[in-house]
Design an enzyme around this catalytic site. Structure first.
Site, PDB file in Angstrom:
ATOM      1  N   GLU A  25       0.815  -1.216   0.000  1.00  0.00           N
ATOM      2  CA  GLU A  25       0.000   0.000   0.000  1.00  0.00           C
ATOM      3  C   GLU A  25       0.851   1.270   0.000  1.00  0.00           C
ATOM      4  OE1 GLU A  25      -3.716  -0.359   2.513  1.00  0.00           O
ATOM      5  OE2 GLU A  25      -2.511  -1.985   3.334  1.00  0.00           O
ATOM      6  N   LYS A 207      -8.232 -13.689   0.989  1.00  0.00           N
ATOM      7  CA  LYS A 207      -7.566 -12.413   1.250  1.00  0.00           C
ATOM      8  C   LYS A 207      -6.247 -12.620   2.004  1.00  0.00           C
ATOM      9  CE  LYS A 207     -11.972 -10.019   2.211  1.00  0.00           C
ATOM     10  NZ  LYS A 207     -12.650  -9.141   3.199  1.00  0.00           N
ATOM     11  N   SER A 213      -6.460  -1.905   1.522  1.00  0.00           N
ATOM     12  CA  SER A 213      -6.706  -1.309   0.206  1.00  0.00           C
ATOM     13  C   SER A 213      -7.144  -2.350  -0.822  1.00  0.00           C
ATOM     14  CB  SER A 213      -5.467  -0.554  -0.306  1.00  0.00           C
ATOM     15  OG  SER A 213      -5.171   0.537   0.521  1.00  0.00           O
ATOM     16  N   GLU A 243     -13.130 -15.787   3.639  1.00  0.00           N
ATOM     17  CA  GLU A 243     -14.399 -15.311   4.204  1.00  0.00           C
ATOM     18  C   GLU A 243     -15.556 -15.674   3.289  1.00  0.00           C
ATOM     19  OE1 GLU A 243     -12.497 -11.312   6.322  1.00  0.00           O
ATOM     20  OE2 GLU A 243     -13.761 -11.122   4.532  1.00  0.00           O
ATOM     21  N   SER A 244     -16.679 -15.995   3.899  1.00  0.00           N
ATOM     22  CA  SER A 244     -17.867 -16.290   3.102  1.00  0.00           C
ATOM     23  C   SER A 244     -18.457 -14.997   2.563  1.00  0.00           C
ATOM     24  CB  SER A 244     -18.908 -17.042   3.936  1.00  0.00           C
ATOM     25  OG  SER A 244     -19.404 -16.199   4.957  1.00  0.00           O
ATOM     26  N   ASN A 337     -17.204  -6.196   9.290  1.00  0.00           N
ATOM     27  CA  ASN A 337     -16.207  -6.867   8.456  1.00  0.00           C
ATOM     28  C   ASN A 337     -14.799  -6.600   8.975  1.00  0.00           C
ATOM     29  OD1 ASN A 337     -15.242  -8.335   6.203  1.00  0.00           O
ATOM     30  ND2 ASN A 337     -14.810  -6.416   5.135  1.00  0.00           N
ATOM     31  N   GLU A 338     -14.465  -5.310   9.210  1.00  0.00           N
ATOM     32  CA  GLU A 338     -13.136  -4.994   9.717  1.00  0.00           C
ATOM     33  C   GLU A 338     -13.097  -3.539  10.166  1.00  0.00           C
ATOM     34  OE1 GLU A 338     -10.703  -5.764   6.267  1.00  0.00           O
ATOM     35  OE2 GLU A 338     -10.733  -3.659   5.687  1.00  0.00           O
ATOM     36  N   SER A 349     -11.291   9.593  -0.231  1.00  0.00           N
ATOM     37  CA  SER A 349     -11.456   8.591   0.818  1.00  0.00           C
ATOM     38  C   SER A 349     -12.742   8.810   1.603  1.00  0.00           C
ATOM     39  CB  SER A 349     -10.263   8.609   1.777  1.00  0.00           C
ATOM     40  OG  SER A 349      -9.091   8.205   1.125  1.00  0.00           O
TER      41      SER A 349
END
EC number: 6.3.2.4
Length: 381
Positions: A25, A207, A213, A243-244, A337-338, A349
């Site tokens: 990133e 992932k 990003s 992840e599903s 999710n996160e 952004s």
């Protein structure tokens, strides 16, 4: 200078904006730094831009935000900003001094003056994951954002989910591929992931466990594409998370620490990108997929996701700022999710856009973060 004149003309706090870094990133960090440098009030702060090259050298860079933007499909780098510089910037190694030093081969080290606070706008490993925060803690230099633990938790998607689960926050189904597992028995791992996907449904998302990003993510529709997806994820991180697919709407919410505690912004929605299979790197930064701010939610839904975002901030012991990402599932439930402990600050952004819609403009947002860091001590707190 006499003590009387010093008190009449106090030195402005000096902010070191540190950016770039060794992660995938790197370019997004450079873009973020350009936006932050533009926003810092130069009448209130002195600024020292420090870029970290892709191979880890700390370089003195020009204070030229316009050179830090994405141009077409060309991404900026610290190497471009420090092309004629062969020296290195050294942070203090002990709390007794905040003096930054510049060294160049064959030359006497040059003192660059003291730094009062660091604004680390690095994304990904070797910057956002607690490593830089640990260095700054050892040096006794205050910094913007979360500390070592929260930064590490926010970077590792597995342990982030474990923390959220322990605090009663809803997370989606996932499984983890650890480096030694894959190296020892690929077939067994492949079978475990297949069982996971059969239970929760294809497609799945493969992932890197510690990247951001949307780097290295692949949407996998069946077992035949799994190995290639794991290989791509492992290019960024030897640890992989699967992840599903959660069907629903993507909702984001910003959290900012105020004097009386963390508060949540108005949420945003990320609509499906027409030209992309999911909200990947190109959709975010190259094709500039537009998020909707504020998200078209009911008042009750807005309140719920704001409360969850603050709970996630507190659960991970975050400081300063966080962007929390959710799915609003088809049955009306929010699933986290996160979190991102140093979300992007590029002009497009979502984090600054959400706060602007909530009444905190970009310059005020940057100023709040710097002032909060200056008022906070390093060490255990």
């Amino acid at each position: 200078m006499s003590s009387q004149s010093s008190s009449q003309n106090p030195r402005r706090p000096r902010v070191a904006v540190v950016f770039g870094g060794r992660s995938s990133e790197h370019a997004i960090s450079v873009v973020t730094a350009g936006a932050v440098l533009r926003a810092i009030d130069r009448t209130a702060y002195d600024v020292l831009p420090i870029g970290i090259t892709a191979d880890g050298r700390w370089a003195l860079t020009a204070d030229e935000p316009d050179r830090m933007a994405i141009s077409g499909r060309e991404l900026p780098s610290v190497e471009q900003l420090a092309e004629s510089d062969t020296g290195s910037v050294l942070l203090p190694v002990e709390p007794a001094s905040r003096e930054v030093v510049y060294t160049e081969p064959g030359s006497v080290p040059k003192a660059l003056g003291e730094v009062d606070v660091v604004f680390p706008v690095l994304h990904g490993p070797y910057g956002e994951d607690g490593t830089l925060q640990g260095l700054l803690e050892l040096a006794g230099v205050p910094y913007v954002g979360s500390g070592v633990l929260a930064s590490a938790v926010g970077m590792d998607k597995e342990y982030m989910k474990r923390v959220f689960t322990s605090f009663g926050l809803p997370v989606g189904p996932y499984t983890v591929i650890r480096p030694r597992e894959w190296e020892r028995d690929e077939a067994a791992v492949r079978g475990r992931v297949a069982d996971f996907a059969d239970e929760h449904g294809w497609p799945v998302f493969v992932k890197p466990a510690r990247a951001g990003s949307s780097m290295g993510i692949t949407k996998v529709g069946d077992l035949s594409a799994l190995d290639e997806a794991i290989t791509e994820a492992r290019r960024h991180d030897p640890k992989v998370i699967v992840e599903s697919l959660l069907r629903g709407r993507e909702i984001e919410c910003g959290v900012l620490e105020f004097e009386d505690g963390p508060r949540a912004s108005l949420p945003a929605e990320i609509p499906p990108a027409a030209a992309h299979d999911f909200y990947d790197f190109e959709a975010k930064y190259i094709d500039s997929a537009e998020g909707v701010v504020p998200a078209p939610l009911t008042g009750e839904q807005t309140g719920r996701v704001q409360a969850l975002a603050v709970r996630a901030f507190e659960a991970a012991s975050c400081e300063g700022l966080v962007r929390a990402d959710f799915f609003l599932t088809e049955d009306g439930e929010f699933v986290i999710n996160e979190i991102n402990t140093m979300p992007g600050f590029t002009p497009i952004s979502m984090y600054p856009r959400m706060w602007e819609a909530s009444g905190v403009g970009y310059p005020e947002l940057v100023d709040r973060l710097i002032r909060a860091a200056l008022s906070r001590s390093t060490g255990l707190r």
